[in-house]
Write a protein that holds these residues in place. Structure first.
Motif: not given
Length: 151
Positions: A62, A65-66, A102, A104-105, A108
């Motif tokens: 993840k 992605n950032h 990351t 926080t992702d 989810d």
């Protein structure tokens, strides 16, 4: 000693925290930095291996992605945290923002990526719930990440 963390007095740090552990200029001039992302208080607490393993998989997948700067996210053998290795020298606030986004992702997520025998050397050794619980606790202490040593 040659290993930076062996020169750190683990008795006086105060987890959770995020600290710059190393900066290295490579022979061609590129710079990489390594951050100590400490979840648990050394010698007092640790993360269970399935939790460590799952956070490693989730963060590795993840975080990219950032940021294009992510080189690696690796667990510490002592199971108290991770090393985040980045290309270049991003501002500390940028690093904290990457970690926060990351994590926080991860909250989810509905599954741990590559948690199977085909893509992982120990595919059964994962816990999404354990990873999310540890991440939730780390995020709850966000205001302390910049404080490495107890007052």
């Amino acid at each position: 000693m040659n290993v930076e963390s062996f020169n750190l007095d683990h008795r006086i740090v105060s987890a959770p925290y995020v600290r710059l552990a190393n900066r290295k200029q490579l022979p061609a001039g590129d710079v990489i930095v390594k951050y100590d992302v400490r979840f648990a208080q050394p010698n007092r607490a640790h993360l269970e291996m399935p939790t460590v393993h799952s956070i490693e998989h989730l963060f590795a997948e993840k975080s990219r992605n950032h940021s294009d700067r992510v080189i690696d996210f690796s667990p510490m053998g002592c199971q108290t945290g991770f090393y985040l290795i980045l290309q270049g020298e991003p501002a500390y606030d940028e690093v904290l923002a990457l970690i926060e986004a990351t994590l926080t992702d991860i909250l989810d997520a509905t599954e741990v990526p590559a948690a199977n025998e085909t893509q992982c050397g120990w595919g059964a050794n994962h816990t999404l719930e354990g990873a999310q619980s540890a991440v939730r606790a780390f995020l709850a202490e966000r205001d302390q990440w910049s404080t490495v040593y107890a007052a």
